[in-house]
Design a protein around this motif. Structure first.
Motif, PDB file in Angstrom:
ATOM      1  N   PRO A  50      39.817  34.008  56.072  1.00 49.85           N
ATOM      2  CA  PRO A  50      41.144  33.830  55.521  1.00 49.85           C
ATOM      3  C   PRO A  50      42.398  34.091  56.257  1.00 49.85           C
TER       4      PRO A  50
ATOM      5  N   ILE B  86      48.396  50.555  35.824  1.00 46.59           N
ATOM      6  CA  ILE B  86      47.143  49.860  35.532  1.00 46.59           C
ATOM      7  C   ILE B  86      46.220  50.705  34.607  1.00 46.59           C
ATOM      8  N   ASN B  87      46.374  51.924  34.532  1.00 49.64           N
ATOM      9  CA  ASN B  87      45.467  52.334  33.554  1.00 49.64           C
ATOM     10  C   ASN B  87      45.851  52.670  32.123  1.00 49.64           C
TER      11      ASN B  87
ATOM     12  N   SER C 218      45.712  46.823  31.646  1.00 47.47           N
ATOM     13  CA  SER C 218      44.439  46.751  32.428  1.00 47.47           C
ATOM     14  C   SER C 218      43.636  45.475  31.580  1.00 47.47           C
TER      15      SER C 218
ATOM     16  N   GLU D  12      42.198  38.254  36.576  1.00 43.16           N
ATOM     17  CA  GLU D  12      41.269  38.552  37.494  1.00 43.16           C
ATOM     18  C   GLU D  12      40.216  37.460  37.291  1.00 43.16           C
TER      19      GLU D  12
ATOM     20  N   LEU E   5      42.937  38.742  44.183  1.00 45.21           N
ATOM     21  CA  LEU E   5      43.842  39.263  43.138  1.00 45.21           C
ATOM     22  C   LEU E   5      44.200  40.767  44.161  1.00 45.21           C
ATOM     23  N   LEU E   6      45.506  41.055  44.110  1.00 46.81           N
ATOM     24  CA  LEU E   6      46.079  42.351  44.546  1.00 46.81           C
ATOM     25  C   LEU E   6      46.635  42.835  43.444  1.00 46.81           C
TER      26      LEU E   6
ATOM     27  N   ARG F  35      52.023  37.612  52.323  1.00 46.25           N
ATOM     28  CA  ARG F  35      50.526  38.209  52.202  1.00 46.25           C
ATOM     29  C   ARG F  35      49.920  37.294  50.828  1.00 46.25           C
TER      30      ARG F  35
ATOM     31  N   PRO G  87      51.174  40.022  58.101  1.00 47.29           N
ATOM     32  CA  PRO G  87      49.955  40.727  57.573  1.00 47.29           C
ATOM     33  C   PRO G  87      48.595  39.579  58.301  1.00 47.29           C
TER      34      PRO G  87
ATOM     35  N   ILE H 214      37.185  45.738  34.615  1.00 43.91           N
ATOM     36  CA  ILE H 214      38.546  46.510  34.968  1.00 43.91           C
ATOM     37  C   ILE H 214      39.133  47.078  33.785  1.00 43.91           C
TER      38      ILE H 214
ATOM     39  N   SER I 286      39.605  51.547  34.774  1.00 43.92           N
ATOM     40  CA  SER I 286      41.070  51.305  35.170  1.00 43.92           C
ATOM     41  C   SER I 286      41.601  52.727  35.649  1.00 43.92           C
ATOM     42  N   ASN I 287      41.222  53.817  35.234  1.00 48.01           N
ATOM     43  CA  ASN I 287      41.605  54.871  35.759  1.00 48.01           C
ATOM     44  C   ASN I 287      41.190  55.093  37.186  1.00 48.01           C
TER      45      ASN I 287
ATOM     46  N   VAL J 215      40.528  52.692  39.262  1.00 47.29           N
ATOM     47  CA  VAL J 215      41.616  51.800  39.983  1.00 47.29           C
ATOM     48  C   VAL J 215      42.897  52.555  40.371  1.00 47.29           C
ATOM     49  N   ALA J 216      43.519  52.873  39.390  1.00 51.37           N
ATOM     50  CA  ALA J 216      44.535  53.500  39.420  1.00 51.37           C
ATOM     51  C   ALA J 216      44.753  54.529  40.549  1.00 51.37           C
TER      52      ALA J 216
ATOM     53  N   GLU K 157      44.536  53.053  43.943  1.00 51.33           N
ATOM     54  CA  GLU K 157      45.686  52.208  43.959  1.00 51.33           C
ATOM     55  C   GLU K 157      46.933  53.069  44.742  1.00 51.33           C
TER      56      GLU K 157
ATOM     57  N   ASP L 287      46.926  47.304  50.993  1.00 48.57           N
ATOM     58  CA  ASP L 287      46.734  46.360  50.033  1.00 48.57           C
ATOM     59  C   ASP L 287      45.459  46.566  49.230  1.00 48.57           C
ATOM     60  N   LEU L 288      45.646  46.636  47.822  1.00 47.64           N
ATOM     61  CA  LEU L 288      44.238  46.734  47.283  1.00 47.64           C
ATOM     62  C   LEU L 288      44.011  45.433  46.435  1.00 47.64           C
ATOM     63  N   LEU L 289      42.665  44.826  46.599  1.00 51.85           N
ATOM     64  CA  LEU L 289      42.150  43.959  45.846  1.00 51.85           C
ATOM     65  C   LEU L 289      41.161  44.255  45.018  1.00 51.85           C
ATOM     66  N   VAL L 290      41.031  43.654  43.772  1.00 50.39           N
ATOM     67  CA  VAL L 290      40.179  44.075  42.590  1.00 50.39           C
ATOM     68  C   VAL L 290      39.068  42.966  42.495  1.00 50.39           C
TER      69      VAL L 290
ATOM     70  N   THR M 186      35.667  41.966  40.102  1.00 51.91           N
ATOM     71  CA  THR M 186      34.799  42.503  39.408  1.00 51.91           C
ATOM     72  C   THR M 186      33.438  41.773  39.516  1.00 51.91           C
TER      73      THR M 186
ATOM     74  N   ARG N  20      38.259  39.622  54.908  1.00 50.47           N
ATOM     75  CA  ARG N  20      39.473  39.622  54.289  1.00 50.47           C
ATOM     76  C   ARG N  20      39.860  41.120  54.027  1.00 50.47           C
TER      77      ARG N  20
END
Lengths: 352, 352
Positions: A63, A83-84, A89, A96, A106-107, A130, B63, B83, B89-90, B92-93, B96, B105-108, B110, B130
């Motif tokens: 990528p 996000i929480n 969410s 997502e 998805l960032l 980015r 980047p 998520i 979600s917590n 991930v929070a 993050e 950077d944070l990708l999510v 699922t 990636r």
DNA sequence: CTGAAAGCGCTAACAG
DNA sequence: CTGTTAGCGCTTTCAG
């Protein structure tokens, strides 16, 4: 580092490059690139062979290289205050799903300093290399922000706020307030309290304010007035709803019904009512907004917001914008419809 | 496209490249690269000047280019089953926040098909170019998955599961079950029900099973037995807890206390109790796990899990691993401590 | 301490 | 329809 490795079949877990595929398939890298991306001007037989080889070699385009060469990263970011929380969410979940479907990454970016909306934009702006696009969720962008963002090579969609220039998806908060209170009025309520007002209205778009305005309109239509004394806060949290709800319900002349601007505040109110020995809906009716999972179990009447869908719609709009469908080049402003979900927390007032 | 633009000062909103900075500062691109990344072998004065110019030009390294040249993307991904749930979600929070702090950077991602854990790994594996690392949250990896992942040029940390080879962070679910039930026993309960068992235990790690095992241990220590008949399901949702809770509480010989394996199921049980006219804690004591926001408001006794912290710890472990601190090269297995939070939903049984 | 040069892996004209 | 040729913007030896 040793000089470039020859374009041989990669061994073991080594990542295979487009060049490996090219030599293995006996074509040039350009052809591989075209074939694999479904571009025209590739013989069917050639494409088939390339795809075959690529599969065998487990080739996956890098990528970063592709982004560098083509200028698109195949990634987008959602910018959320946090996000929480139930709302955010769920929005992210919707986005997502769409991204995953379309092969976009998805960032997630949080803009914690709610005060400084600037912050969010700056952070996000730094991503113009980015990601290909941004979804701002309930982030108040001002005109400068919009202008700034417009200069960048970025697709933008907003959720909640409607700006000029970028597509958006939102709910009609005035109508939500209206629907909720009309329901209450129809049941015969006259003294209606509100939970969820904000101390100071945000400069750009004001969700609580709009819902309250809708409530006031509904009341006005019925020849009634919204009593300012009956408007409590609530911070949009369970705890906040609990406190403000208790305050409201312990008044000597308490309302016969409460419109909580979010389900979570309504949950707080349920607990407040219980604390005070008041039965719902016999002593006080209660209506929320959102249709949180718990609302169903609690039997809470509410105005449903299709939150996951908001995220999905926004993502889809963004991807469409990125894919450059010229037909959709005009910024759409979607308004997601809300619906009243009547459960057992509302009924006619017992002693009118 | 016209031939390469000359290395002049970028005009307007044009992105400035390392070359712009280099010419503006009168040094080579190599020096700019070194200076800006804090590498040694750069004169202090040079570094200062380069930094100055970079700031003026609002230079931000691309980047993708940097990833391509250096092989690191400065991005990580969290893989979660979904998520939009309180727990995930917590987590991930927490992750993050750490990423944002460190400029990652944070990708999510699922992994919806819970059944196919394979799915999750495959998806994630495709990201080896990636992202620099992955956090698997409650995704059951088997030995093949672990081996596969180990081949790749990726940092990996797991949350929930503890594998050999990768660092992990988890709670001690047996102890959680133990703590909850010991509390109940100490209050004098003998007939204790459980909410949250799973129909079939997952192959790799089994949260409900472990919590129930802990409960059984506590009971055994007190010379009691866990009655299989008193073990209900609950799906780890409010609705599931509601149904299973109602079932459990409508038994002729109902338990005097219920241990819900999650707060959300406990909320369901609260509603079930209300449906049946049972008072908490007078008719039935209730204890959950998590310390969800609503638990506090509801006065639910619970075993607190520091979920946000789990995400943060995992992210930190991952970043440490990526930064290659050789001192921390050994895979740490963190066990986050849980604590009993006693509120008003538990008390001695009324009629023992 | 600094510069020159060679790529990283891929895409995009431009010729054939 | 396919190959050739330049780079995208940055990092990294290897010489000064």
């Amino acid at each position: 580092m040793p000089p470039t490795t020859p374009a041989s079949i990669p061994s073991g877990a080594e990542r295979s490059t487009i060049e490996h595929v090219a030599t293995a398939a006996g074509v040039s890298v350009a052809t591989v690139s075209r074939a694999l991306r479904g571009l025209p001007n590739v013989a069917v037989s050639t494409r088939a062979r390339v795809e075959e080889v690529a599969r065998e070699l487990k080739y996956r385009p890098d990528p970063a290289a592709s982004r560098l060469a083509a200028g698109r990263s195949h990634a987008i970011a959602v910018v959320v205050p946090l996000i929480n929380s139930w709302y955010f969410s769920n929005v992210v979940a919707g986005a997502e799903a769409v991204c995953a479907e379309d092969g976009y990454d998805l960032l997630v970016l949080t803009a914690p300093n709610e005060a400084t909306r600037r912050q969010a934009v700056d952070t996000a702006a730094g991503l113009d290399r980015r990601v290909d696009g941004l979804i701002f969720v309930e982030v108040g962008l001002d005109d400068d922000d919009v202008a700034d963002l417009a200069t960048r090579r970025l697709g933008v969609v907003t959720i909640g706020q409607e700006t000029t220039g970028f597509p958006s998806v939102r709910v009609d908060n005035v109508t939500i307030g209206r629907m909720a209170v009309e329901h209450l009025i129809a049941l015969g309520h006259r003294r209606i309290g509100v939970l969820g007002a904000q101390a100071e209205a945000p400069a750009h778009f004001d969700v609580p304010g709009q819902r309250i305005a809708g409530a006031a309109e509904a009341l006005a239509d019925a020849g009634l007035r919204l009593d300012d004394d009956l408007i409590g806060t609530g911070e949009f949290t369970v705890e906040g709803g609990h406190e403000a709800g208790r305050e409201l319900l312990s008044r000597p002349n308490r309302p016969t019904a409460i419109f909580a601007l979010s389900d979570e505040m309504a949950f707080g109110a349920v607990i407040a009512a219980r604390d005070l020995g008041l039965a719902i809906p016999d002593d006080v009716s209660l209506i929320g907004v959102d249709d949180h999972e718990v609302a169903e179990v609690l039997g809470l009447t509410t105005v449903r917001q299709r939150v996951v869908e908001h995220g999905a719609l926004a993502a889809r709009a963004l991807l469409r914008q990125l894919t450059g469908h010229p037909s959709t080049r005009v910024a759409e402003h979607l308004v997601s419809h809300s619906e009243l979900v009547i459960r057992s927390s509302t009924s006619a007032p017992c002693v009118p």
